[in-house]
Design a protein around this motif. Structure first.
Motif, short mmCIF file in Angstrom:
data_model
loop_
_atom_site.label_atom_id
_atom_site.label_comp_id
_atom_site.label_asym_id
_atom_site.label_seq_id
_atom_site.Cartn_x
_atom_site.Cartn_y
_atom_site.Cartn_z
N GLU A 121 -0.70 -1.88 18.99
CA GLU A 121 -0.31 -0.64 19.65
C GLU A 121 0.42 0.28 18.67
N ALA A 122 1.28 -0.32 17.83
CA ALA A 122 2.01 0.48 16.84
C ALA A 122 1.04 1.14 15.86
N LEU A 123 0.03 0.40 15.42
CA LEU A 123 -0.95 0.95 14.48
C LEU A 123 -1.78 2.06 15.14
N GLN A 124 -2.11 1.88 16.41
CA GLN A 124 -2.87 2.91 17.12
C GLN A 124 -2.10 4.22 17.19
N LEU A 125 -0.79 4.12 17.42
CA LEU A 125 0.05 5.32 17.48
C LEU A 125 0.16 5.97 16.10
N LEU A 126 0.29 5.15 15.07
CA LEU A 126 0.46 5.68 13.71
C LEU A 126 -0.83 6.32 13.18
N THR A 127 -1.97 5.89 13.69
CA THR A 127 -3.25 6.41 13.21
C THR A 127 -3.94 7.30 14.25
N VAL B 25 0.86 -1.18 0.00
CA VAL B 25 0.00 0.00 0.00
C VAL B 25 0.90 1.23 0.00
N ASP B 26 0.60 2.17 -0.88
CA ASP B 26 1.37 3.41 -0.97
C ASP B 26 0.43 4.57 -0.71
N GLY B 27 0.58 5.21 0.46
CA GLY B 27 -0.31 6.31 0.82
C GLY B 27 0.26 7.10 1.98
N THR B 28 -0.60 7.85 2.68
CA THR B 28 -0.15 8.57 3.88
C THR B 28 0.51 7.60 4.85
N LEU B 29 -0.11 6.44 5.00
CA LEU B 29 0.48 5.33 5.74
C LEU B 29 0.68 4.19 4.75
N SER B 30 1.93 3.78 4.59
CA SER B 30 2.26 2.75 3.60
C SER B 30 2.54 1.42 4.28
N LEU B 31 2.26 0.35 3.56
CA LEU B 31 2.50 -1.00 4.07
C LEU B 31 3.59 -1.66 3.24
N ASP C 187 -4.01 10.40 14.69
CA ASP C 187 -4.63 11.63 14.19
C ASP C 187 -6.00 11.38 13.57
N ASN C 188 -6.29 10.13 13.26
CA ASN C 188 -7.58 9.75 12.68
C ASN C 188 -7.81 8.27 13.00
N PRO C 189 -8.17 7.97 14.24
CA PRO C 189 -8.14 6.58 14.75
C PRO C 189 -8.99 5.60 13.95
N VAL C 190 -8.42 4.40 13.81
CA VAL C 190 -9.12 3.26 13.22
C VAL C 190 -9.00 2.12 14.22
N SER C 191 -10.10 1.47 14.53
CA SER C 191 -10.09 0.40 15.52
C SER C 191 -9.20 -0.76 15.08
N THR C 192 -8.42 -1.26 16.03
CA THR C 192 -7.55 -2.40 15.76
C THR C 192 -8.14 -3.70 16.30
N ALA D 168 5.24 -0.61 8.63
CA ALA D 168 4.39 0.53 8.29
C ALA D 168 5.27 1.76 8.16
N GLN D 169 5.06 2.53 7.10
CA GLN D 169 5.86 3.73 6.86
C GLN D 169 4.96 4.96 6.85
N LYS D 170 5.33 5.94 7.68
CA LYS D 170 4.61 7.22 7.71
C LYS D 170 5.64 8.33 7.70
N ASP D 171 5.50 9.25 6.76
CA ASP D 171 6.54 10.24 6.50
C ASP D 171 7.83 9.48 6.19
N ASN D 172 8.90 9.75 6.93
CA ASN D 172 10.15 9.05 6.67
C ASN D 172 10.45 7.98 7.71
N ALA D 173 9.50 7.75 8.63
CA ALA D 173 9.72 6.78 9.71
C ALA D 173 9.10 5.43 9.34
#
Length: 292
Positions: free
Chosen positions: A80-86, A37-43, A88-93, A56-61
């Motif tokens: 937990e990592a996904l919760q931190l990365l999202t 996946v290539d987007g704001t949050l990439s896989l 700003d716009n939470p998605v349930s894990t 998971a890649q967000k910005d350069n991290a």
């Protein structure tokens, strides 16, 4: 010739392995990863030492998504990592699993929430076409060129590429005319199908391995040596055509220039089952091609 063939074979195998992958550094370790996946949050992911690894890649991290096991229980650190990365716009894990399909669905959901125009639906193929002309010289090593004469050549390439998933690959129809001279009266027209593997690919430069796998050649010569019954040699005229399936390898490069590409190729370096008549291959072409 055997050494050249071994080098070319190594290039094929090595670069098929890295096709459609890129190298990333995560916590001091270097990994070759595929982009799912290539987007704001990439896989990103790959199989490393027989184990599926996800990032998971967000910005350069870049964060590795882990699910370690302790005392028989999975820790699900990836949630937990996904919760931190999202955040700003939470998605349930709650229902996400550490699998490629589940992570892709989760990350696509987040990307659509933060960017309504986001779409991960990429076309499976997008064909492009290029047409070019070239000129060059050749010593036609697969014919009886006893004096190793250099002959002028001209021709045209019609190239088919895929600009989505098969960017490193191309199929080329090449039409090539070889002109004889006073020393070697050999003329030939050849139409061939070629496969190109672009083992170096940048915005401006592609370097490729060319494999000619089938060709039709019609040739004529006015100095074909024929041994007579009394062992004398008479030069006669001969002509004819043949259709051949083979593997003949060469190298080449495309350099982006203006609205097209300047290209150079070193052709017919070595051929499987082909007799080079102990001549070193000299077959170079230089040309220019346009996108159609």
């Amino acid at each position: 010739m055997k050494r050249i063939f071994l080098v070319l074979s190594f290039l094929i195998m090595a670069h098929l392995q890295v096709f459609a992958q890129e190298t990333y550094t995560v916590e001091g370790q270097t990994y070759t990863l595929k982009t799912e996946v290539d987007g704001t949050l990439s896989l990103l992911w790959n199989t490393i030492d027989g184990e599926y690894r996800y990032f998971a890649q967000k910005d350069n991290a870049i964060t590795e998504l882990k699910n370690t096991k302790s005392n028989g229980t999975y820790q699900e650190e990836f949630k937990e990592a996904l919760q931190l990365l999202t955040a700003d716009n939470p998605v349930s894990t709650a229902k996400v699993n550490l699998t490629l399909a589940s992570l892709r669905e989760y990350i696509n959901t987040y990307n659509k929430q933060v960017d309504p125009s986001f779409s991960n639906e990429r076309p499976s193929i997008q064909l492009g076409f290029r047409l070019g002309a070239f000129a060059g010289v050749s010593n036609a090593i697969f014919t009886q060129n006893t004096t190793n004469e250099l002959l002028p050549t001209i021709g045209a390439d019609f190239e088919i590429i895929d600009e989505v998933k098969l960017k490193r690959h191309a199929l080329v129809l090449r039409l090539k005319q070889t002109f004889g001279n006073d020393e070697f009266q050999y003329n030939a027209f050849q139409a061939s199908l070629n496969y190109r593997l672009k083992f170096i690919k940048t915005e401006t430069l592609d370097v490729f391995l060319n494999t000619k796998f089938v060709s039709y050649t019609h040739s004529s010569r006015d100095d074909f040596p024929v041994i007579q019954p009394d062992n004398s040699v008479v030069l006669e005229s001969s002509s004819g055509g043949d259709f051949t399936a083979h593997g003949i390898f060469g190298l080449g490069a495309d350099y982006k220039l203006g609205n097209g590409y300047l290209f150079f190729s070193y052709n017919d370096i070595v051929g499987l089952g082909q007799d080079s008549h102990d001549n070193f291959p000299i077959d170079f072409t230089l040309g220019y091609k346009f996108n159609l």
